[in-house]
Write a protein that holds these residues in place. Structure first.
Motif, PDB file in Angstrom:
ATOM      1  N   ARG A 230       0.907  -0.668  -0.168  1.00  0.00           N
ATOM      2  CA  ARG A 230       0.060  -0.071  -0.007  1.00  0.00           C
ATOM      3  C   ARG A 230       0.908   1.598  -0.137  1.00  0.00           C
ATOM      4  O   ARG A 230       0.265   2.215  -0.610  1.00  0.00           O
ATOM      5  CB  ARG A 230      -1.136   0.067   1.087  1.00  0.00           C
ATOM      6  CG  ARG A 230      -1.967  -1.135   1.544  1.00  0.00           C
ATOM      7  CD  ARG A 230      -2.732  -1.285   1.703  1.00  0.00           C
ATOM      8  NE  ARG A 230      -4.083  -2.149   2.215  1.00  0.00           N
ATOM      9  CZ  ARG A 230      -5.093  -2.331   3.232  1.00  0.00           C
ATOM     10  NH1 ARG A 230      -4.343  -2.292   4.176  1.00  0.00           N
ATOM     11  NH2 ARG A 230      -5.983  -3.057   2.760  1.00  0.00           N
ATOM     12  N   LEU A 231       2.253   1.107   0.458  1.00  0.00           N
ATOM     13  CA  LEU A 231       3.002   2.279  -0.036  1.00  0.00           C
ATOM     14  C   LEU A 231       3.443   2.786  -1.114  1.00  0.00           C
ATOM     15  O   LEU A 231       4.050   3.600  -1.615  1.00  0.00           O
ATOM     16  CB  LEU A 231       4.829   2.458   0.764  1.00  0.00           C
ATOM     17  CG  LEU A 231       4.455   1.474   2.372  1.00  0.00           C
ATOM     18  CD1 LEU A 231       5.831   1.753   2.485  1.00  0.00           C
ATOM     19  CD2 LEU A 231       4.407   3.568   2.929  1.00  0.00           C
ATOM     20  N   THR A 232       2.973   1.554  -2.354  1.00  0.00           N
ATOM     21  CA  THR A 232       3.065   2.354  -3.832  1.00  0.00           C
ATOM     22  C   THR A 232       2.188   3.533  -3.898  1.00  0.00           C
ATOM     23  O   THR A 232       2.551   4.405  -4.399  1.00  0.00           O
ATOM     24  CB  THR A 232       3.028   0.994  -4.983  1.00  0.00           C
ATOM     25  OG1 THR A 232       3.767   0.303  -4.079  1.00  0.00           O
ATOM     26  CG2 THR A 232       2.362   0.935  -5.992  1.00  0.00           C
ATOM     27  N   PRO A 233       0.686   3.013  -3.527  1.00  0.00           N
ATOM     28  CA  PRO A 233      -0.020   4.712  -4.224  1.00  0.00           C
ATOM     29  C   PRO A 233       0.073   5.311  -3.452  1.00  0.00           C
ATOM     30  O   PRO A 233      -0.267   7.010  -3.490  1.00  0.00           O
ATOM     31  CB  PRO A 233      -1.367   3.586  -4.022  1.00  0.00           C
ATOM     32  CG  PRO A 233      -1.342   1.915  -3.287  1.00  0.00           C
ATOM     33  CD  PRO A 233       0.035   2.157  -3.773  1.00  0.00           C
ATOM     34  N   VAL A 234       0.606   5.325  -1.522  1.00  0.00           N
ATOM     35  CA  VAL A 234       0.783   6.253  -0.923  1.00  0.00           C
ATOM     36  C   VAL A 234       1.968   6.667  -1.641  1.00  0.00           C
ATOM     37  O   VAL A 234       1.929   8.529  -1.808  1.00  0.00           O
ATOM     38  CB  VAL A 234       0.559   5.464   0.409  1.00  0.00           C
ATOM     39  CG1 VAL A 234       1.503   7.083   1.299  1.00  0.00           C
ATOM     40  CG2 VAL A 234      -0.100   5.669   0.627  1.00  0.00           C
ATOM     41  N   LEU A 235       3.017   7.029  -1.450  1.00  0.00           N
ATOM     42  CA  LEU A 235       3.822   6.988  -2.251  1.00  0.00           C
ATOM     43  C   LEU A 235       4.015   8.226  -3.778  1.00  0.00           C
ATOM     44  O   LEU A 235       4.240   9.156  -3.866  1.00  0.00           O
ATOM     45  CB  LEU A 235       4.632   6.587  -2.729  1.00  0.00           C
ATOM     46  CG  LEU A 235       5.773   6.011  -1.322  1.00  0.00           C
ATOM     47  CD1 LEU A 235       7.077   4.780  -1.602  1.00  0.00           C
ATOM     48  CD2 LEU A 235       6.331   7.016  -0.659  1.00  0.00           C
ATOM     49  N   SER A 236       2.709   7.748  -4.651  1.00  0.00           N
ATOM     50  CA  SER A 236       1.999   8.021  -5.664  1.00  0.00           C
ATOM     51  C   SER A 236       1.328   9.522  -5.206  1.00  0.00           C
ATOM     52  O   SER A 236       1.556  10.396  -5.636  1.00  0.00           O
ATOM     53  CB  SER A 236       1.401   7.224  -6.448  1.00  0.00           C
ATOM     54  OG  SER A 236       2.132   5.796  -7.024  1.00  0.00           O
ATOM     55  N   LEU A 237       0.992   9.077  -3.979  1.00  0.00           N
ATOM     56  CA  LEU A 237       0.035  10.935  -3.844  1.00  0.00           C
ATOM     57  C   LEU A 237       0.728  11.238  -3.120  1.00  0.00           C
ATOM     58  O   LEU A 237       0.292  12.533  -3.099  1.00  0.00           O
ATOM     59  CB  LEU A 237      -0.623   9.704  -2.187  1.00  0.00           C
ATOM     60  CG  LEU A 237      -1.916  10.928  -1.992  1.00  0.00           C
ATOM     61  CD1 LEU A 237      -3.320  11.392  -2.404  1.00  0.00           C
ATOM     62  CD2 LEU A 237      -2.428  10.398  -0.989  1.00  0.00           C
ATOM     63  N   LEU A 238       1.757  11.468  -1.995  1.00  0.00           N
ATOM     64  CA  LEU A 238       2.776  12.563  -1.956  1.00  0.00           C
ATOM     65  C   LEU A 238       3.438  12.764  -3.463  1.00  0.00           C
ATOM     66  O   LEU A 238       3.398  13.981  -2.742  1.00  0.00           O
ATOM     67  CB  LEU A 238       3.585  11.315  -0.551  1.00  0.00           C
ATOM     68  CG  LEU A 238       3.286  11.256   0.137  1.00  0.00           C
ATOM     69  CD1 LEU A 238       4.473  10.216   1.230  1.00  0.00           C
ATOM     70  CD2 LEU A 238       2.442  11.931   0.866  1.00  0.00           C
TER      71      LEU A 238
END
Length: 462
Positions: free
Chosen positions: A85-93
């Motif tokens: 789930r860090l993958t989309p969160v890093l994209s969000l950041l």
């Protein structure tokens, strides 16, 4: 602002809240949810190096999983649910940083010299509820959005080979991003033709007929189309890298036997004309702070919409004819997808039942509202744009939404962001109102998702 300027406090808050939400979500939602049971095992197979393993139920290419593998190798991450789930969160950041040059290009302003200093407007737009919500689940939406926005930015910068390459990457997240690759090229060429000047002592170059949007009439559209052949020799060389992407995409479609990878029985392309109307209403509901912050305020906007719809006999006739045609398309081409009617974990299930199905006449009563919303957006983005710039996004919206049989807010994410980014003059009070609107929606939807799970139903989401 120097290159060592500190990161703005609002971006720090954005990032901090995102980390806290991810932590809360991982604590409350410990098992893959909704589409994650398909994506997570597939990503874990890629993490093990099993690149030829594929779940036939997955409809999109493997870009999300490959991105997770890259992040795993860089940061030495595990491939469990929380880490994936860090993958989309890093994209969000990364989204506010990616949106910054796009917003600045539309404003014709120089972007900040540091990537770590996104403006307030970019942070607010990155908080758009659909992007924010799916930034915490292992879905393709936010990485796809970041790649598309980056493609548009590179094309606007004239870096067409790099834009085409990133556009090809964007298609590994969602296949219909091929449409936005072509949009990036078309937008960059319209802007180039608008602002280019003849070198000193040389004759004027061929000119595209493209008057200011708010001054143009129906006849100008005809003259614009007739003038396109004059400028083709100027813009076609820049199309070469995008043509190669188009060829590669065509080869994929031939090899795959269609656009959708898996679960083809539930993802058959359709002729879903009302989907365009839903998007217009969706954009107005979520974007009303940007709409009413127009010069002159809401009264000026309503007056402008009234003039466009009923300001003359011709306008009234056009509005009535358009309404009749839209009613006909609603009758003939409304699609009630089985997922829409059966999956009560999505807000669209309740919107469809409690609005559109409350009475057979309701879908037709909404038609004047669709037209008014469309004119409101046309007027709002048209203050500093040409006719073709205003019409370009709707043109590319058609092949994106028309074939999709399911009413799904995620499909509206990219076009909404590209539309909202064209509003160049939102005052501070408008941005604050927009930010509060988004924050309120995000707080409610995430709280409901995390803490209001219903036994026998599940968690509610977009």
């Amino acid at each position: 602002m120097s290159s060592t300027s500190p990161t703005p406090a609002y971006y720090v808050v954005f990032a901090t809240v995102a980390v806290l939400v991810l932590r809360a979500l991982n604590e409350e939602v410990r098992e893959p949810y909704m589409d994650e049971p398909f994506h997570v095992p597939q990503a874990q197979a890629y993490c093990r190096g099993e690149y030829w393993t594929w779940d036939p139920k997955i409809t999109t290419p493997p870009g999300l999983y490959l991105l997770s593998v890259i992040l795993k190798k860089i940061f030495m991450l595990k491939c469990n649910l929380a880490m994936l789930r860090l993958t989309p969160v890093l994209s969000l950041l990364a989204l506010p940083i990616t949106l910054t040059p796009l917003i600045c290009y539309h404003k014709r302003e120089r972007p900040p010299p540091s990537l770590a200093t996104p403006p307030l407007e970019a942070v607010i737009l990155a908080s758009f509820p659909i992007a924010w919500f799916f930034g915490f689940l292992y879905y393709t939406e936010v990485p796809s959005l970041v790649s598309v926005v980056s493609t548009v930015v590179l094309a606007m910068q004239g870096r067409h080979w790099l834009a085409a390459l990133l556009g090809l990457v964007s298609c590994t997240f969602r296949q219909n991003n091929i449409v936005w690759v072509l949009y990036a090229y078309a937008l960059s060429q319209l802007v180039y033709l608008r602002f280019r000047r003849a070198p000193p002592n040389e004759k004027l170059p061929p000119k595209l007929h493209d008057p200011p949007a708010l001054e143009a009439g129906p006849e100008d559209l005809m003259w614009s189309m007739l003038s396109i052949p004059r400028v083709l020799p100027v813009i076609l060389p820049n199309f070469v890298p995008y043509a190669l992407v188009l060829v590669a995409f065509g080869a994929f479609v031939v090899w795959n036997g269609g656009i959708v990878l898996g679960d083809k029985a539930n993802h058959i392309p359709a002729f879903h004309v009302p989907q365009l109307y839903y998007f217009v209403g969706f954009a107005a509901i979520f974007g009303w702070p940007a709409l009413i912050s127009t010069p002159g305020g809401m009264i000026a906007l309503l007056r402008g919409v009234h003039v466009k719809m009923f300001g003359s006999r011709r306008n009234t006739v056009v509005t009535l004819v358009a309404s009749a045609l839209m009613c006909l398309t609603i009758q003939k081409f409304t699609i009630q997808h089985p997922f829409l009617l059966s999956d009560n974990r999505h807000y669209t299930f309740y919107i469809w039942r409690r609005v559109f199905l409350i009475h057979p006449v309701v879908p037709y009563l909404l038609v004047p509202g669709y037209i008014a919303c469309a004119w409101a957006w046309y007027l709002r983005i048209g203050h500093d744009q040409t006719l073709l710039q205003n019409l370009l996004l709707p043109v590319f919206l058609v092949p994106t939404l028309l074939p999709t049989p399911l009413l799904e807010p995620r499909y509206f994410l990219i076009p909404y962001i590209l539309l909202r980014a064209q509003v160049k003059d939102v005052p501070l009070w408008g941005l604050m109102l927009e930010g509060l609107w988004y924050v309120g929606i995000n707080a409610v939807t995430m709280w409901v998702f995390l803490y209001k799970e219903r036994v026998g139903v599940g968690r509610f989401m977009w």
